[in-house]
Design a protein around this motif. Structure first.
Motif, short mmCIF file in Angstrom:
data_model
loop_
_atom_site.label_atom_id
_atom_site.label_comp_id
_atom_site.label_asym_id
_atom_site.label_seq_id
_atom_site.Cartn_x
_atom_site.Cartn_y
_atom_site.Cartn_z
N MET A 1 60.29 46.21 5.34
CA MET A 1 59.79 45.40 4.35
C MET A 1 60.92 44.31 3.84
SD MET A 1 56.80 47.33 2.29
CE MET A 1 57.94 48.66 1.96
N ILE A 2 61.82 45.23 3.35
CA ILE A 2 63.39 44.40 3.01
C ILE A 2 63.74 43.35 3.88
CG2 ILE A 2 65.32 44.78 1.79
CD1 ILE A 2 64.66 47.29 1.09
N ARG A 3 63.71 43.98 5.19
CA ARG A 3 64.36 43.13 6.32
C ARG A 3 63.48 41.91 6.52
NH1 ARG A 3 63.30 46.50 10.43
NH2 ARG A 3 61.63 45.64 10.89
N GLY A 4 62.02 42.09 6.40
CA GLY A 4 61.19 41.02 6.50
C GLY A 4 61.45 39.65 5.64
N THR A 5 61.82 40.09 4.35
CA THR A 5 62.10 39.06 3.29
C THR A 5 63.47 38.04 3.86
OG1 THR A 5 61.05 39.97 1.56
CG2 THR A 5 62.56 38.42 1.02
N ILE A 6 64.22 39.23 4.20
CA ILE A 6 65.68 38.49 4.69
C ILE A 6 65.62 37.69 5.95
CG2 ILE A 6 67.84 38.85 5.74
CD1 ILE A 6 67.74 41.75 3.92
N VAL A 7 64.54 38.01 6.96
CA VAL A 7 64.21 37.18 8.03
C VAL A 7 63.40 35.84 7.56
CG1 VAL A 7 62.73 36.97 10.17
CG2 VAL A 7 64.11 39.26 9.53
N SER A 8 62.77 35.85 6.66
CA SER A 8 62.07 34.85 6.25
C SER A 8 62.87 33.89 5.47
CB SER A 8 60.98 35.21 5.16
OG SER A 8 59.81 36.01 5.87
N GLN B 1 67.77 31.39 14.49
CA GLN B 1 68.73 32.54 15.81
C GLN B 1 69.12 33.64 14.99
OE1 GLN B 1 68.31 31.47 19.07
NE2 GLN B 1 69.12 33.63 19.33
N ASP B 2 69.72 33.39 13.88
CA ASP B 2 70.46 34.48 13.17
C ASP B 2 69.51 35.35 12.72
OD1 ASP B 2 72.78 33.45 13.21
OD2 ASP B 2 72.71 32.31 11.36
N ALA B 3 68.11 34.93 12.12
CA ALA B 3 66.97 35.87 11.73
C ALA B 3 66.52 36.63 13.18
CB ALA B 3 65.59 34.96 11.47
N LEU B 4 66.53 36.14 14.29
CA LEU B 4 65.86 36.99 15.50
C LEU B 4 67.09 37.92 15.74
CD1 LEU B 4 64.04 37.24 17.80
CD2 LEU B 4 65.26 35.56 19.18
N LYS B 5 68.38 37.76 15.67
CA LYS B 5 69.46 38.63 15.95
C LYS B 5 69.26 39.73 14.98
CE LYS B 5 74.50 39.00 16.26
NZ LYS B 5 75.69 38.59 16.29
N PHE B 6 68.94 39.49 13.71
CA PHE B 6 68.84 40.49 12.60
C PHE B 6 67.52 41.35 12.94
CE2 PHE B 6 67.77 42.00 8.46
CZ PHE B 6 68.87 42.62 8.02
N VAL B 7 66.49 41.00 13.37
CA VAL B 7 65.29 41.77 13.77
C VAL B 7 65.66 42.57 15.04
CG1 VAL B 7 62.96 41.80 14.61
CG2 VAL B 7 63.61 40.06 12.78
N LEU B 8 66.07 41.89 16.16
CA LEU B 8 66.60 42.78 17.20
C LEU B 8 67.53 43.80 16.93
CD1 LEU B 8 66.51 39.81 19.78
CD2 LEU B 8 64.66 41.37 19.34
N THR B 9 68.31 44.02 15.99
CA THR B 9 69.44 45.01 15.71
C THR B 9 68.36 46.17 15.18
OG1 THR B 9 69.90 44.06 13.72
CG2 THR B 9 71.44 43.49 15.63
N HIS B 10 67.29 45.81 14.79
CA HIS B 10 66.62 46.98 13.91
C HIS B 10 65.19 47.41 14.90
CE1 HIS B 10 69.13 45.26 10.78
NE2 HIS B 10 69.09 46.59 10.37
N GLN C 1 57.45 39.95 12.35
CA GLN C 1 58.82 39.49 12.06
C GLN C 1 59.56 38.93 13.50
OE1 GLN C 1 61.01 42.72 10.35
NE2 GLN C 1 59.54 42.80 8.71
N LEU C 2 59.27 39.34 14.67
CA LEU C 2 59.56 38.75 15.86
C LEU C 2 58.54 37.79 16.18
CD1 LEU C 2 60.07 41.96 18.40
CD2 LEU C 2 61.64 40.07 17.60
N GLY C 3 57.53 37.72 15.73
CA GLY C 3 56.66 36.60 15.99
C GLY C 3 57.17 35.30 15.29
N ASP C 4 57.50 35.74 13.97
CA ASP C 4 57.96 34.54 12.98
C ASP C 4 59.24 34.04 13.53
OD1 ASP C 4 55.81 35.21 11.37
OD2 ASP C 4 56.98 36.29 9.91
N CYS C 5 60.08 34.61 14.02
CA CYS C 5 61.37 34.17 14.67
C CYS C 5 61.11 33.42 15.76
CB CYS C 5 62.32 35.34 14.83
SG CYS C 5 62.99 36.26 13.57
#
Length: 731
Positions: free
Chosen positions: A288-295, A304-313, A331-335
């Motif tokens: 959930m916390i990762r989701g806000t950071i990605v958004s 691109q930074d957001a996608l990289k952050f998601v793929l590392t988790h 979150q992947l869909g959003d990226c």
């Protein structure tokens, strides 16, 4: 983002520590039993041991030991029949019985004990019994009023016993009950009682700050939410956080800043929350916390930074649950959507649908609502408005159920765009109007709150100036008095006279002080009696309301065996009884047990009639009622007259081809109240006040109008129009 998680952590995480404390307490108490003590002291020790067993969640299998100690306590107490000990024993016996059989009726188990405590004046035991009862009874719409009544009584007892900790705890619990039922303003009122008292225990103050922040977030008052959020953070500094308050408030602050489009501040609190959850091994919070950071990264133009952050988790391993997997795909869909890779985005969004379909019972209604909103927004942005509309309509129903105005506003705006894209311009305009109306409402609410804050600050400043002026005046008076005394001391001739005057003044002061003390004591007694009277009056209204609902249920049961005119008569009677029952319910739930808010009452009455007759979409109700309060003498006849008028219109005024309109207007002048009830139906025959009508409904309206000395007039022009006018008097 589950708002109830802090409440659960607050009460269940310290369980192990409580169990250890209870174990040490039992050992100390058992040691004391070995000493030769009077029976009364032994009973107190034995009941304390039983209580430690009953409160220990880890020792439910030790009931046999607890029951043995309780039997010994009962045997010793029977010799002298100490009333307080008897009540405590009864409470413990009920707790043990409930732990052995949780299917019992909790109310039936504890209410006789509460009644006995109240009758014997044992307020401490009554408070303890009410606390246990409310803790065991689930909170739902059916027993909400029962919870509120019990907690109000508990608050009254806490004040009476001068138990500040219990008073604060009860205020928090009643606020929690109101919050769970979405009665947020009532919850705020009780939380303010905690925050206004600087002597409240730290944990209760912390919980009150946190709940206020959550409530104001839900209401969309972000300035208030930030204020209480930072109050929680400041209160936590230098203290051990055993219930993850810091993690919860960090999540809320990042959410608020994200809604305010302050993405840098949002990410600051998001990273703090992520670091805290990672260090404390709270893996369930990380997605959930990762989701806000990605958004925030996407909104800042860094997809691109957001996608990289998601793929590392990657959360596809079995150690993560369904909610974490849903968040990861969302979150992947959003990226991918931000990167304009629509195919990859759709693949991940459709995974949400497949997962929700396969695990229907593992998801909360709120999660389903949010994911449908995400899908609707995606399909609208990629030029598929018809598909988007299906998801958005489902999401709208969920947002309405949770009363989240900000999301409702955004959902209406997206529906407007979808309707416009599909060529349904009429629906598009309607949804756009609804979105703008909510937007204006949210803006007005925020501005009103700001005005209230400014007004409060101004009044506080004025009061401070007045207090300072009074202090200056008092200092001046003291200086003047000092000079006067010095002058009198120089006149030795008047010394004897001054002594006599001083003695008389002292005697008068003593008499005044004694009289003031007696008056204060009498005032306290009168206040207690008034509070008790109001509580009893509310209970009477509650019982009358319940009895009327019982009558309605009996009529409904009888109606199953009737038809035609008899059935219609029963249904009409049910509506009349409900109109009276609703009045008693309003009085019971209101702080003022003497008068009724007519605008709120008529609104609820019309909603009930609309639902009972199933007129939604067929008849439009226009209700324009001025803010008026009336006592029961006028409210009951007025409610029955309106009930009869609306019922007659629904039943007889409209044909199947006519879209009906029923209008209720209530205005108040200086001396009288004027009510207009009209429809655009087929109209009535001549039923003027001087002509005797053949229908019971109209005869009933005439009779009721005479009860309140009202004039009533019937007109049949372009439908039916009923005019009622009366002059209410205080009774």
């Amino acid at each position: 983002m589950r708002p109830f998680i802090v409440f659960l952590l607050l009460f269940f995480l310290p369980g192990f520590l409580v169990a250890q404390k209870n174990k040490m307490t039992r050992q100390n108490l058992l040691t004391k039993l070995k000493v030769d003590l009077p029976d009364s002291d032994r009973v107190c020790i034995l009941t304390s041991i039983v209580k430690s067993y009953a409160e220990d969640e880890h020792l439910r299998n030790a009931n046999d030991s607890a029951e043995q100690y309780l039997k010994v306590a009962i045997s010793l107490n029977d010799k002298r029949r100490n009333l307080k000990n008897t009540n405590q024993i009864n409470i413990l016996a009920a707790m043990l019985s409930l732990s052995k059989n949780s299917d019992q009726d909790v109310t039936a188990l504890f209410y006789p004990i509460i009644y006995q405590c109240r009758q014997t004046g044992d307020y401490a035991s009554e408070l303890a019994a009410i606390t246990v009862l409310c803790g065991k009874l689930p909170v739902n719409s059916q027993n909400l009023s029962y919870h509120v009544t019990n907690y109000r009584r508990a608050i009254y007892l806490s004040v009476l016993l001068e138990d500040k900790a219990a008073e604060t705890s009860m205020n928090y619990h009643i606020a929690d009950v109101y919050q769970k039922q979405n009665q947020l303003d009532s919850a705020i009122r009780y939380l303010f009682r905690i925050t206004a008292d600087r002597g409240s225990p730290h944990r209760n103050m912390l919980a009150a700050y946190d709940m206020l922040s959550g409530i104001y977030t839900t209401k969309g008052f972000y300035n208030k939410a930030l204020h209480y959020g930072f109050a929680t953070v400041n209160d936590l500094k230098g203290r051990e956080d055993s219930t993850n308050f810091f993690l919860n408030i960090c999540g809320r602050l990042r959410f608020i800043y994200a809604n305010l489009e302050k993405y840098t501040e949002s990410n600051t609190w998001g990273l703090k929350a992520y670091d805290y959850a990672y260090r404390n091994n709270n893996r369930e919070y990380l997605p959930m916390i990762r989701g806000t950071i990605v958004s925030n990264l996407i909104n800042a133009g860094k997809p691109q930074d957001a996608l990289k952050f998601v793929l590392t988790h990657n959360v596809k391993d079995k150690s993560y649950g369904i909610n974490e997997l849903l968040l990861w795909h969302r979150q992947l869909g959003d990226c991918y959507l931000a990167l304009k890779n629509h195919k990859a985005a759709e693949e991940n969004y459709l995974m949400l649908v497949r997962i929700m379909a396969g695990k229907p019972k593992e998801l909360s209604p709120w999660d389903r609502t949010v994911y449908h909103y995400v899908l609707g927004k995606f399909y609208l942005s990629t030029g598929r408005p018809a598909t988007a509309k299906n998801y958005l309509e489902t999401a709208l129903a969920g947002f309405k159920e949770h009363q989240f105005k900000q999301f409702i506003k955004d959902n209406y705006l997206l529906l407007s765009k979808a309707d416009s894209a599909t060529g349904d311009y009429k629906s598009a305009l309607i949804n756009l109007h609804r979105s703008n109306k909510l937007k204006d409402s949210l803006f007005s609410e925020q501005k009103n709150k700001q005005i209230e804050e400014l007004q409060l600050g101004f009044e506080t400043e004025q009061k401070t100036k007045v207090i300072q002026a009074l202090r200056d005046s008092a200092n001046l008076e003291r200086l003047t008095l000092r000079h006067t005394r010095l002058g009198r001391d120089a006149i030795t001739v008047g010394l004897a006279f001054l002594i006599i005057i001083a003695g008389l003044l002292y005697r008068h002061s003593t008499a005044v002080s004694s009289a003031s003390k007696k008056i204060s004591e009498k005032n306290e007694e009168l206040n207690a009696l008034v509070n008790e009277k109001e509580w009893l009056l509310k209970e009477v209204h509650h019982r009358v309301k319940n009895n009327l609902h019982t009558v309605i249920s009996l009529l409904e049961s009888q109606a199953q065996y009737l038809k035609d005119d008899a059935l219609r008569a029963i249904e009409t009677s049910q509506h009349r009884i409900f109109a009276m029952s609703l009045l008693h319910q309003k009085l019971y739930l209101s702080d003022d047990v003497k008068t009724i808010d007519i605008r709120e009452y008529i609104g609820d009455l019309i909603i009930n009639l609309e639902e009972s007759f199933g007129t939604s979409g067929k008849i439009v109700f226009e209700v324009d009622v001025a803010p008026v309060t009336l006592n029961l003498t006028y409210a009951i006849p007025l409610g029955l007259i309106i009930n009869e008028a609306v019922t007659n219109s629904i039943k007889h005024a409209f044909s199947a081809t006519i879209r009906g309109r029923i209008r209720i207007i209530l205005k108040r002048s200086v001396e009288s109240i004027r009510v207009e009830m009209s429809d655009n139906g087929s109209g009535l025959p001549d039923v003027s006040h001087d002509t005797r009508s053949r229908t019971l409904g109209i005869e009933l309206m005439k009779g009721l109008s005479e009860d309140i000395n009202a004039s009533i007039r019937f007109e049949a022009s372009s439908g039916t129009r009923i005019l009622l006018e009366f002059e209410p008097t205080l009774k």
